[in-house]
Structure formats: C-alpha cells, structure tokens
Design an enzyme around this catalytic site. Structure first.
Site, mmCIF file in Angstrom:
data_model
loop_
_atom_site.group_PDB
_atom_site.id
_atom_site.type_symbol
_atom_site.label_atom_id
_atom_site.label_comp_id
_atom_site.label_asym_id
_atom_site.label_seq_id
_atom_site.Cartn_x
_atom_site.Cartn_y
_atom_site.Cartn_z
ATOM 1 N N ASP A 252 11.929 -5.719 -3.685
ATOM 2 C CA ASP A 252 12.695 -5.037 -4.991
ATOM 3 C C ASP A 252 14.039 -4.815 -4.879
ATOM 4 O OD1 ASP A 252 10.288 -4.939 -6.264
ATOM 5 O OD2 ASP A 252 9.837 -2.719 -5.621
ATOM 6 N N ASP A 276 17.616 -2.188 -7.039
ATOM 7 C CA ASP A 276 16.331 -1.313 -7.736
ATOM 8 C C ASP A 276 16.675 0.320 -7.703
ATOM 9 O OD1 ASP A 276 14.232 -1.031 -9.253
ATOM 10 O OD2 ASP A 276 12.840 -1.397 -8.013
ATOM 11 N N ASP A 280 12.675 5.130 -3.064
ATOM 12 C CA ASP A 280 11.318 5.186 -4.103
ATOM 13 C C ASP A 280 10.299 5.670 -2.965
ATOM 14 O OD1 ASP A 280 12.923 4.301 -6.171
ATOM 15 O OD2 ASP A 280 11.526 2.300 -6.370
ATOM 16 N N ARG A 332 17.581 9.701 -12.889
ATOM 17 C CA ARG A 332 16.565 9.514 -11.752
ATOM 18 C C ARG A 332 17.081 10.230 -10.550
ATOM 19 N NH1 ARG A 332 13.000 4.236 -12.445
ATOM 20 N NH2 ARG A 332 12.511 4.349 -14.593
#
Length: 460
Positions: A252, A276, A280, A332
């Site tokens: 990603d 990205d 994560d 985020r």
C-alpha cells in the site's frame, strides 16, 4: 458472530473457528497464495490477540499515568535543586551540568536515556515501554545482530549483513547498525517475531522505497529510525521468514503496516510523507504502544481498524503517547474502528481537517494532550465521528481529561465518563486517583519526539 468474538472463556475454540472461516478470505492482505504456512500463522496470531487483550484497561492507563507522575515529580525536585544551587552561585562560578537523564522528562525516556553507557546495555530499552504494549520485549532474549550493508538487492535470499536478512530470521534478534545508512527497500520489509530494530548510535533512513510490514507476528520493537517517502511495492516473490517465502501482491505504501500482530512498540521514529498511511494497525492487532514519534507532511496519519467486517478489532487496544503531530498533517491522528485507544500527552500542533476520528463505536480516551487548532473556523473541532448519526454516536465513549485547547480547539465528548473499563483491581480513594499529566506540560514531555542523536559514551 459478534458474541463469539466478545465471549472468551469456553467459547475460544468457536471464536477461532468462526474467525478463520470469515476472515481468512479477506485478511490475505498482500499474500497472493494463502498456503498452510500462512494459515497456521493466522491461527496463532488470533490466539495471541485473545491472550493479549486486557479486560481491565483502567489498570493499564493508570499504570502509565502513575509512572508519568513519578517522572514529573522527580523533575520538579531536580528543578528545585538547581534553583537552590543557582541562588548560591557567585563570583562567576558555574554549577556542574547535570546528566541527560535529568532533561528526559517523560516516563519512557526517563527509564534509559540518563545512562551514558546505554550502548553497552542496549537491551535496557525493552524494560521501558508503557501502555498497552508494555509487555513487548522485542529481541531482548536473543543476540545482537549488526547491520553492515544498506543494500536490498535479493528479496528471496537476503545477503547476510542486510536489514532484510536480519528481520527474516526465525529467532529473537536485537538488530543494530554498524554505521549510518540510507536503505531503499525494493519491496515491503516483512519483519518476523521477536525482533528489535534499534537505530541508536547511527543515522538510519528507510526512504524512497517500500515500507515495513508486521503480519501475524508478535513482540516487535522499532526504535530510533527515519521512515520517509514510502511508496507502494510491486510485489513478487519475497522471503518472509528463514524457512518460507511466497508471492506478495502490491503493497500500500504505508510507513509501518501492522496486520494481526500483537505486542508492538514503535518509539522515537521520525516519519514523513508516506503514500498511504504512516502507521496502520488492522485485522486483530492489539497490545501496541506508539510513543515519542515525530510525524509531518502527510494526509491520513494513523488508521486503527480498516474494515467494518473485522469484528476482531473489538480486541484492539493501543496507546498513543508523547508524540508530536507536526507540520502539514491533515487527519487521522488516529482514526479508529472498534477497539480502545488511549491518546495521552501528545502535542497536536497541526491538522487541517480533524485530529481524532472514528466509527463503529471505538473508545477514545484523550488525556493531557495539547491541541492547537488551525485557522479555519470549520476545522477547530478535534474530533470527528464518521458514518454515524448523533443518535448512534452519543453513546460512544469519547472522553477528554486535562487536555489543553488553544486557538479555539474543542473536543466533543460522548458516552459516560469511566464507563469504558471495569473498576481497577486495586481501587484507591477518589482524592488519590491517578490523573494524567496536564496538557499544559506537553512541550516538556514531547520536546525530544522523533529520532535521537545518541552517541556511545554519552547520555542520549
């Protein structure tokens, strides 16, 4: 299905069976052929997720806040001592400068940075993690391995001395670097269990190529490296452990991608401009601490839980502590689906849309952070609930305690205070309850976020 996830005890076998049946087809992220090896690793990882989940998160958050209070209390005593010494100085005399440990103010750094012989006792670092990743030891139980070669030419049979060779070994290793180096990863770096990547004493940049992947592993520490300008990898045949390799699909472009992994600590990492996400944590990842990092120049910074179908993420517990969310970040920081995130003593100096967001009823405990809102009036709210009406999200537990709001920043609370965890195992009278360090002290607590310029023989 949800009941099977949440009911432990006698239903563990049913939980695993249902999880494997439902999740396996979709959890193959980047794995082109989900063979027997990966099936077994996934099953082991799901069991580890259950074992790592703490049913009393209050005990974990209080433990961190207790050690933060001790560290700050010690600093106050030192400051008072310096003032007394200065008041007695005359005739041009100077007081002796105190060691670096007196200037490392947060509780994690206080544990190891004051020792000038840190390079002879590197593994002391593994005793210092706090938060939900507190049981992480990385490669503490293995030998030290020195990376001497910055190349990444052979993905199937990595050359001894390279970082890829070290992280794919099947035994615990404490990985250090023999010199400063720039490493351009040709494809994602798949890190095996029981590893520490320790960049202290060198200037290590992972840049211009693919990022780091933790998939169905446990017990990994990533410390004191730069990760920047990460791009997607094309995939292909890549070694993922000492005795296994397989075909990978396109990655990603995440800086650090954590799939179904537990007991992970990311500390003093500087990150910039990934394609990205920066970090994560998805698909059953839990028992994670992200601390002392400096993050800049990115849109979607941290994603905790990627899909509504991944109900296993209800077991997700992550600590985000002592980080600096810096220039040119958008959103985020983090964004969570399901799970519980303890966001404590971070410095949010920049965001363009919002700082903390989520959906699918995550629990957000925000304590002692500093939030400096952007100039735009419609972006001053710290929080954002996504894909849910007020009638739904009003019961989500999003709490703010001792946060410091500047330039019009504000946090929209919901749910009931203290309803997110059972009472602590050893409750104390309310007047003695452990409070987080206030957001007004954030500059002192996060001033050394990001990579450190550690030199052997000197306090770091």
């Amino acid at each position: 299905m949800a009941v099977a996830y949440m009911n432990l005890g006698s239903h563990v076998f049913a939980f695993l069976s249902l999880s494997l049946a439902v999740v396996a087809p979709s959890i193959q992220a980047h794995i082109a052929v989900f063979d027997e090896y990966w099936t077994q690793r996934q099953a082991d990882a799901l069991r580890q997720t259950i074992d790592s989940y703490d049913p009393n998160p209050f005990n974990v958050t209080d433990h961190l806040n207790y050690h933060s209070a001790l560290a700050m209390q010690e600093m106050t005593c030192v400051d008072n001592g310096i003032r007394r010494e200065l008041s007695g100085v005359g005739g041009g005399k100077k007081t002796k400068r105190r060691g670096g440990r007196y200037h490392s103010l947060n509780a994690i750094d206080k544990c190891w940075r004051g020792h000038k012989n840190w390079d002879k006792n590197r593994k002391k670092l593994a005793d210092c993690v706090l938060g939900f990743g507190r049981k992480t030891t990385g490669g503490k139980n293995g030998p030290i391995y020195v990376v001497t070669d910055a190349s990444d030419d052979d993905l199937m049979n990595p050359k001894p001395g390279t970082l890829r060779y070290a992280v794919t070994r099947d035994r615990p290793l404490w990985i250090i670097f023999g010199r400063s180096m720039i490493i351009k990863l040709q494809q994602e770096l798949i890190i095996n269990s029981d590893k520490t990547i320790d960049g202290r004493g060198a200037n290590v940049h992972i840049t211009g190529g693919a990022g780091l992947t933790l998939q169905f592993v446990k017990n990994v520490i990533i410390h004191n490296i730069h990760i920047k300008t990460i791009i997607p990898g094309n995939g292909g045949m890549i070694r993922d452990s000492e005795h296994h390799f397989g075909h990978r699909t396109t990655s990603d472009g995440d800086g650090i991608n954590i799939f179904g992994s537990t007991n992970v600590w990311i500390d003093h990492v500087s990150m910039t401009n990934c394609t990205d996400g920066m970090i994560d944590a998805i698909m059953g990842s839990t028992a994670i601490t992200i601390s002392n990092c400096h993050l800049t120049d990115h849109n979607e910074v941290m994603l905790f839980g990627a899909r509504e179908e991944d109900v296993i993420d209800k077991k997700m517990q992550i600590t985000v502590a002592f980080n600096h969310f810096g220039k040119r970040l958008v959103q985020r920081m983090p964004r969570a689906r399901f799970g519980l995130v303890h966001v404590v003593n971070n410095d949010y100096t920049h965001w363009e849309m919002y700082a903390i967001g989520g959906n699918m009823n995550p629990t957000i405990i925000s304590q002692g952070n500093r939030f400096i809102a952007p100039p735009k009036e419609n972006c001053k709210q710290v929080t954002k609930r996504e894909y849910a009406k007020y009638s739904e999200w009003k019961t989500w537990n999003w709490q703010s305690e001792r946060d410091y709001f500047l330039n019009g920043a504000y946090f929209v609370k919901s749910g009931r205070a203290n309803a997110w965890s059972p009472a602590p195992e050893n409750p104390v009278p309310r007047q003695f309850a452990i409070q987080p360090q206030p957001g007004t002290k954030i500059r002192r607590l996060t001033k050394d976020a990001g990579t450190l310029g550690c030199r052997p023989g000197k306090s770091c």
